[in-house]
Design a protein around this motif. Structure first.
Motif, short mmCIF file in Angstrom:
data_model
loop_
_atom_site.label_atom_id
_atom_site.label_comp_id
_atom_site.label_asym_id
_atom_site.label_seq_id
_atom_site.Cartn_x
_atom_site.Cartn_y
_atom_site.Cartn_z
N ALA A 1 6.61 12.20 12.91
CA ALA A 1 5.95 10.98 12.47
C ALA A 1 5.07 10.43 13.58
O ALA A 1 5.38 10.57 14.77
N SER A 2 3.98 9.78 13.18
CA SER A 2 3.07 9.17 14.14
C SER A 2 2.37 7.99 13.48
O SER A 2 2.48 7.79 12.27
N GLY A 3 1.65 7.23 14.29
CA GLY A 3 0.86 6.14 13.75
C GLY A 3 1.43 4.76 13.97
O GLY A 3 0.80 3.76 13.61
N GLY A 4 2.61 4.68 14.54
CA GLY A 4 3.19 3.38 14.79
C GLY A 4 2.43 2.62 15.86
O GLY A 4 1.60 3.17 16.57
N GLY A 5 2.74 1.34 15.97
CA GLY A 5 2.09 0.53 16.98
C GLY A 5 2.37 -0.94 16.76
O GLY A 5 3.24 -1.32 15.98
N LEU A 6 1.59 -1.76 17.46
CA LEU A 6 1.72 -3.21 17.38
C LEU A 6 0.61 -3.76 16.49
O LEU A 6 -0.56 -3.43 16.68
N VAL A 7 1.00 -4.58 15.52
CA VAL A 7 0.02 -5.16 14.60
C VAL A 7 0.42 -6.59 14.29
O VAL A 7 1.61 -6.92 14.31
N GLN A 8 -0.56 -7.42 14.03
CA GLN A 8 -0.28 -8.81 13.69
C GLN A 8 0.18 -8.92 12.23
O GLN A 8 -0.18 -8.09 11.39
N ALA A 9 0.95 -9.93 11.97
CA ALA A 9 1.40 -10.18 10.60
C ALA A 9 0.17 -10.32 9.69
O ALA A 9 -0.82 -10.94 10.06
N GLY A 10 0.28 -9.72 8.52
CA GLY A 10 -0.84 -9.71 7.59
C GLY A 10 -1.74 -8.50 7.75
O GLY A 10 -2.59 -8.25 6.88
N GLN B 1 0.90 4.05 3.87
CA GLN B 1 -0.06 2.98 4.10
C GLN B 1 0.68 1.66 3.96
O GLN B 1 1.27 1.38 2.90
N MET B 2 0.67 0.87 5.02
CA MET B 2 1.40 -0.39 5.02
C MET B 2 0.42 -1.54 5.14
O MET B 2 -0.31 -1.64 6.14
N ASN B 3 0.38 -2.38 4.14
CA ASN B 3 -0.51 -3.54 4.11
C ASN B 3 0.29 -4.83 4.08
O ASN B 3 1.49 -4.82 3.79
N SER B 4 -0.37 -5.91 4.38
CA SER B 4 0.27 -7.23 4.37
C SER B 4 1.59 -7.21 5.13
O SER B 4 2.62 -7.68 4.64
N LEU B 5 1.53 -6.68 6.31
CA LEU B 5 2.76 -6.50 7.09
C LEU B 5 3.38 -7.83 7.48
O LEU B 5 2.68 -8.82 7.75
N ASP C 1 9.09 -6.23 8.75
CA ASP C 1 8.78 -4.81 8.62
C ASP C 1 8.90 -4.08 9.95
O ASP C 1 8.81 -2.85 10.01
N SER C 2 9.11 -4.83 11.03
CA SER C 2 9.24 -4.22 12.35
C SER C 2 10.48 -3.33 12.37
O SER C 2 11.58 -3.76 12.03
N ALA C 3 10.28 -2.08 12.77
CA ALA C 3 11.38 -1.12 12.78
C ALA C 3 10.86 0.21 13.30
O ALA C 3 9.65 0.40 13.46
N LYS D 1 11.52 12.65 14.10
CA LYS D 1 11.72 11.58 15.05
C LYS D 1 10.91 10.38 14.59
O LYS D 1 9.88 10.53 13.94
N GLY D 2 11.35 9.22 14.91
CA GLY D 2 10.73 8.01 14.40
C GLY D 2 9.50 7.58 15.16
O GLY D 2 9.21 8.05 16.26
N THR D 3 8.79 6.65 14.55
CA THR D 3 7.66 6.01 15.20
C THR D 3 7.85 4.49 15.06
O THR D 3 8.21 4.00 13.99
N LEU D 4 7.61 3.78 16.14
CA LEU D 4 7.93 2.36 16.20
C LEU D 4 6.78 1.51 15.66
O LEU D 4 5.63 1.67 16.08
N VAL D 5 7.12 0.62 14.75
CA VAL D 5 6.17 -0.35 14.22
C VAL D 5 6.65 -1.75 14.61
O VAL D 5 7.80 -2.12 14.33
N THR D 6 5.78 -2.49 15.26
CA THR D 6 6.11 -3.85 15.66
C THR D 6 5.08 -4.79 15.06
O THR D 6 3.88 -4.63 15.30
N VAL D 7 5.56 -5.75 14.28
CA VAL D 7 4.68 -6.71 13.63
C VAL D 7 4.89 -8.06 14.31
O VAL D 7 6.00 -8.61 14.27
N SER D 8 3.86 -8.58 14.91
CA SER D 8 3.96 -9.86 15.61
C SER D 8 3.56 -10.99 14.66
O SER D 8 2.60 -10.89 13.92
N SER D 9 4.33 -12.06 14.74
CA SER D 9 4.06 -13.20 13.84
C SER D 9 3.23 -14.26 14.55
O SER D 9 2.98 -14.19 15.74
#
Length: 121
Positions: A5-14, A81-85, A89-91, A113-121
């Protein structure tokens, strides 16, 4: 089947993020694919699944309408595809393969193996 898996990262809410899972080894199109996620201190949970042809999909209620799973058998990839995060959803997100489309961890035959997604509020 080996999965990565790939593509994880830090993204703002929404915001939006697209995860990808690349497969190698045995015939990818023989398998249904799924995404699970695990937040800190929580159990791993089902997110989405797609059957071998892409004609059937399943979603957890928490992501329905916001996430979309798809696959490309020629490229041996499955995407989420993850929208309106949302912050919840952080995991760590994991892709998995099973013989038939399923939503339970015990039904999965292979895990990546996992990929980390962090959604900042």
């Amino acid at each position: 089947v080996q999965l990565q898996a790939s593509g994880g990262g830090l993204v703002q809410a929404g915001g939006s993020l697209r995860l990808s899972c690349a497969a190698s080894g045995r015939t990818f199109s023989n398998y249904a694919m799924a995404w699970f996620r695990q937040a800190p201190g929580k159990e791993r949970e089902f997110v989405a699944a797609i059957n071998w042809s892409g004609g059937s999909t399943l979603y957890a209620d928490s992501v329905k309408g916001r996430f979309a799973i798809s696959r490309d058998n020629a490229k041996k990839t499955v995407a989420l595809q993850m929208n309106s995060l949302k912050s919840e959803d952080s995991a760590v997100y994991y892709c998995a393969a099973s013989g038939n489309i399923r939503t339970t961890m015990g039904a999965m035959n292979y895990w990546g193996k996992g990929t980390l997604v962090t959604v900042s509020s």
